[in-house]
Each structure stands twice: as C-alpha cells, then as structure tokens.
Design a protein around this motif. Structure first.
Motif, mmCIF file in Angstrom:
data_model
loop_
_atom_site.group_PDB
_atom_site.id
_atom_site.type_symbol
_atom_site.label_atom_id
_atom_site.label_comp_id
_atom_site.label_asym_id
_atom_site.label_seq_id
_atom_site.Cartn_x
_atom_site.Cartn_y
_atom_site.Cartn_z
ATOM 1 N N VAL A 182 53.724 -1.313 -20.410
ATOM 2 C CA VAL A 182 54.672 -2.236 -21.033
ATOM 3 C C VAL A 182 54.911 -3.486 -20.182
ATOM 4 C CG1 VAL A 182 55.832 -0.456 -22.365
ATOM 5 C CG2 VAL A 182 56.642 -0.987 -20.087
ATOM 6 N N CYS B 89 55.872 -1.023 -26.363
ATOM 7 C CA CYS B 89 56.649 0.170 -26.052
ATOM 8 C C CYS B 89 55.782 1.386 -26.373
ATOM 9 C CB CYS B 89 57.972 0.204 -26.816
ATOM 10 S SG CYS B 89 57.812 0.341 -28.590
ATOM 11 N N GLN C 120 54.254 -0.557 -30.905
ATOM 12 C CA GLN C 120 54.415 0.812 -30.414
ATOM 13 C C GLN C 120 53.037 1.455 -30.252
ATOM 14 O OE1 GLN C 120 56.367 3.571 -33.042
ATOM 15 N NE2 GLN C 120 57.071 4.815 -31.352
#
Length: 130
Positions: free
Chosen positions: A95, A114, A85
């Motif tokens: 991504v 992400c 993340q």
C-alpha cells in the motif's frame, strides 16, 4: 486482472458510471524467433506471462488500470478517494509503494491501495464478486 466498482447514479436514477473498468491480461508481445507454417520470423506474437511478480503487477496497475479509471470515472466524484482492493497474494504491491503512489495522485485523483481483510466473509468483495 479485473477492475470493477459500484455503479453510480444521479438523483433521477440515471446511470452516470456502470462500474465496469476493465479486464487486463498479463501478456507480452514479442517477435517470433523461427519460421513456422503459421507465421514468419519476426512476426509479432502474443505470449502469456506465466509468472507474475511485483514489478509486473505494478506496471499493469500504473499503465493499464489507472488510465482506465481516469477515463471512465465520473468527473463529479474524481476528488473523492478511490480504493483499489487487492487480495493478499504475494505478487501484489504494498500500500505504500512509491511508484504507484506518485502515479495515482496525478490529474486530481486520490487513488489508494488496500488489502482485503483476511478470512472475512462479510468484506470479501473479491471472492463474492468473481
């Protein structure tokens, strides 16, 4: 760049994985251009990278973070998806970055990128953890 994960425990509460992956510096090592009282010419010195770009971020993820994840992650859960993340800063890669996706699928791992949801106090793990 800091990389952490949730610790993993077995059924007997024995720690399988501490969750600590690593802290990676944005530095470059290059030879000194001039003599000084502290070093000679061509002595290797470490310099900070002051302006981070997408290429530098991609290189750090591929060359430092992914190998650290592969070496420390428990083998029993290596086939499950692992999400990295990122916050929504401009120098972070997208991504669907092809170079990262190719490097992340090696050795049987399923590592994906992400972004953290913007303005979400419940899911803002990066700000709560650091």
């Amino acid at each position: 760049m800091a990389a952490v994960a949730h610790p993993r425990f077995d059924a007997n509460e024995v720690e399988l994985f501490s969750g600590k992956i690593g802290i990676f510096l944005f530095v470059v090592k290059e030879p000194a251009k001039r003599n000084s009282k502290n070093r000679t010419t061509k002595a290797i010195k470490t310099k900070l990278i002051l302006s981070e770009t997408k290429d530098i971020t991609r290189a750090c993820l591929i060359e430092k973070v992914l190998p650290a994840i592969r070496s420390k992650w428990p083998a029993s859960t290596s086939s499950a998806p692992i999400f990295i993340q990122q916050d929504n800063a401009r120098p972070h890669i997208g991504v669907n970055d092809l170079e990262f996706m190719e490097a992340a699928q090696r050795d049987g791992f399923d590592i994906k990128l992400c972004f953290q949801p913007p303005n979400s106090p419940d899911l803002n793990v990066l700000d709560l953890g650091f």
